[in-house]
Design a protein around this motif. Structure first.
Motif, short mmCIF file in Angstrom:
data_model
loop_
_atom_site.label_atom_id
_atom_site.label_comp_id
_atom_site.label_asym_id
_atom_site.label_seq_id
_atom_site.Cartn_x
_atom_site.Cartn_y
_atom_site.Cartn_z
N THR A 184 9.07 -18.52 -16.53
CA THR A 184 9.41 -17.72 -15.35
C THR A 184 10.76 -17.04 -15.56
N ILE A 185 10.76 -16.14 -16.51
CA ILE A 185 11.96 -15.39 -16.88
C ILE A 185 11.67 -13.89 -16.77
N PRO A 186 12.70 -13.09 -16.57
CA PRO A 186 12.48 -11.64 -16.44
C PRO A 186 11.71 -11.02 -17.61
N GLU A 187 11.91 -11.53 -18.81
CA GLU A 187 11.22 -10.96 -19.97
C GLU A 187 9.70 -11.06 -19.83
N ASN A 188 9.22 -11.98 -19.01
CA ASN A 188 7.78 -12.15 -18.80
C ASN A 188 7.29 -11.56 -17.49
N LEU A 189 8.11 -11.62 -16.45
CA LEU A 189 7.60 -11.35 -15.11
C LEU A 189 8.21 -10.17 -14.39
N ASP A 190 9.20 -9.51 -14.96
CA ASP A 190 9.91 -8.47 -14.22
C ASP A 190 9.52 -7.06 -14.65
N GLY A 191 8.38 -6.62 -14.16
CA GLY A 191 7.90 -5.27 -14.43
C GLY A 191 6.45 -5.30 -14.86
N VAL A 192 5.74 -4.26 -14.55
CA VAL A 192 4.31 -4.20 -14.86
C VAL A 192 4.06 -4.26 -16.36
N ASP A 193 4.88 -3.54 -17.15
CA ASP A 193 4.72 -3.61 -18.61
C ASP A 193 4.89 -5.03 -19.12
N GLY A 230 0.78 -1.23 0.00
CA GLY A 230 0.00 0.00 0.00
C GLY A 230 0.81 1.28 0.00
N ASP A 231 2.13 1.17 -0.04
CA ASP A 231 3.00 2.36 -0.03
C ASP A 231 3.19 2.86 -1.46
N ALA A 232 2.32 3.77 -1.88
CA ALA A 232 2.34 4.27 -3.26
C ALA A 232 3.67 4.91 -3.63
N ALA A 233 4.41 5.42 -2.66
CA ALA A 233 5.71 6.03 -2.94
C ALA A 233 6.73 4.98 -3.41
N ARG A 234 6.51 3.72 -3.05
CA ARG A 234 7.42 2.65 -3.48
C ARG A 234 6.99 1.99 -4.78
N MET A 235 5.85 2.42 -5.32
CA MET A 235 5.32 1.82 -6.54
C MET A 235 6.25 2.13 -7.70
N PRO A 236 6.79 1.09 -8.36
CA PRO A 236 7.71 1.33 -9.47
C PRO A 236 6.96 1.81 -10.71
N ALA A 237 7.69 2.48 -11.59
CA ALA A 237 7.12 2.85 -12.89
C ALA A 237 6.83 1.56 -13.67
N PRO A 238 5.89 1.60 -14.59
CA PRO A 238 5.53 0.39 -15.33
C PRO A 238 6.69 -0.30 -16.05
N SER A 239 7.68 0.46 -16.46
CA SER A 239 8.81 -0.14 -17.17
C SER A 239 9.96 -0.55 -16.24
N ASP A 240 9.85 -0.23 -14.96
CA ASP A 240 10.91 -0.56 -14.00
C ASP A 240 10.92 -2.04 -13.65
N SER A 241 12.10 -2.55 -13.36
CA SER A 241 12.27 -3.92 -12.89
C SER A 241 11.78 -4.02 -11.45
N LEU A 242 10.94 -5.01 -11.20
CA LEU A 242 10.47 -5.24 -9.84
C LEU A 242 11.61 -5.78 -8.96
N ILE A 243 12.51 -6.52 -9.57
CA ILE A 243 13.64 -7.08 -8.83
C ILE A 243 14.66 -6.00 -8.51
N GLU A 244 15.06 -5.23 -9.50
CA GLU A 244 16.09 -4.20 -9.30
C GLU A 244 15.63 -3.08 -8.37
N THR A 245 14.34 -2.82 -8.33
CA THR A 245 13.82 -1.78 -7.43
C THR A 245 13.58 -2.32 -6.02
N GLY A 246 13.80 -3.61 -5.82
CA GLY A 246 13.63 -4.21 -4.51
C GLY A 246 12.19 -4.48 -4.12
N VAL A 247 11.29 -4.42 -5.07
CA VAL A 247 9.87 -4.63 -4.79
C VAL A 247 9.57 -6.12 -4.60
#
Length: 83
Positions: A62-71, A19-36
């Motif tokens: 289960t590869i980053p190209e499919n699962l790592d980022g909202v986009d 629920g911490d909107a300030a930690r919400m990554p941009a759609p193109s950001d890596s969820l792994i690299e941003t620590g999410v």
């Protein structure tokens, strides 16, 4: 596609950044690299995708190209739903 993105955004916001909107990554950001997300979070994410969208995520998908980022997640789910 907008509905898919909205549902993924809601999951990331509520379940991964708690629920911490300030930690919400941009759609193109890596969820792994941003620590999410970590390895346990990826399992939760896959469970969410399978239950929310009725798709099956194969082990070889289960590869980053499919699962790592909202986009990437949005594109992956959209492809799975179209198949």
């Amino acid at each position: 596609m907008t509905d898919v993105r909205d549902r993924i955004d809601k999951f990331v916001l509520n379940e991964l950044v708690l629920g911490d909107a300030a930690r919400m990554p941009a759609p193109s950001d890596s969820l792994i690299e941003t620590g999410v997300i970590d390895s346990t979070g990826i399992l939760e994410l896959i469970e969410f995708l399978e239950s929310e969208f009725g798709v099956h995520v194969d082990d070889d998908e289960t590869i980053p190209e499919n699962l790592d980022g909202v986009d990437r997640l949005t594109a992956f789910v959209t492809r799975k739903l179209a198949a």
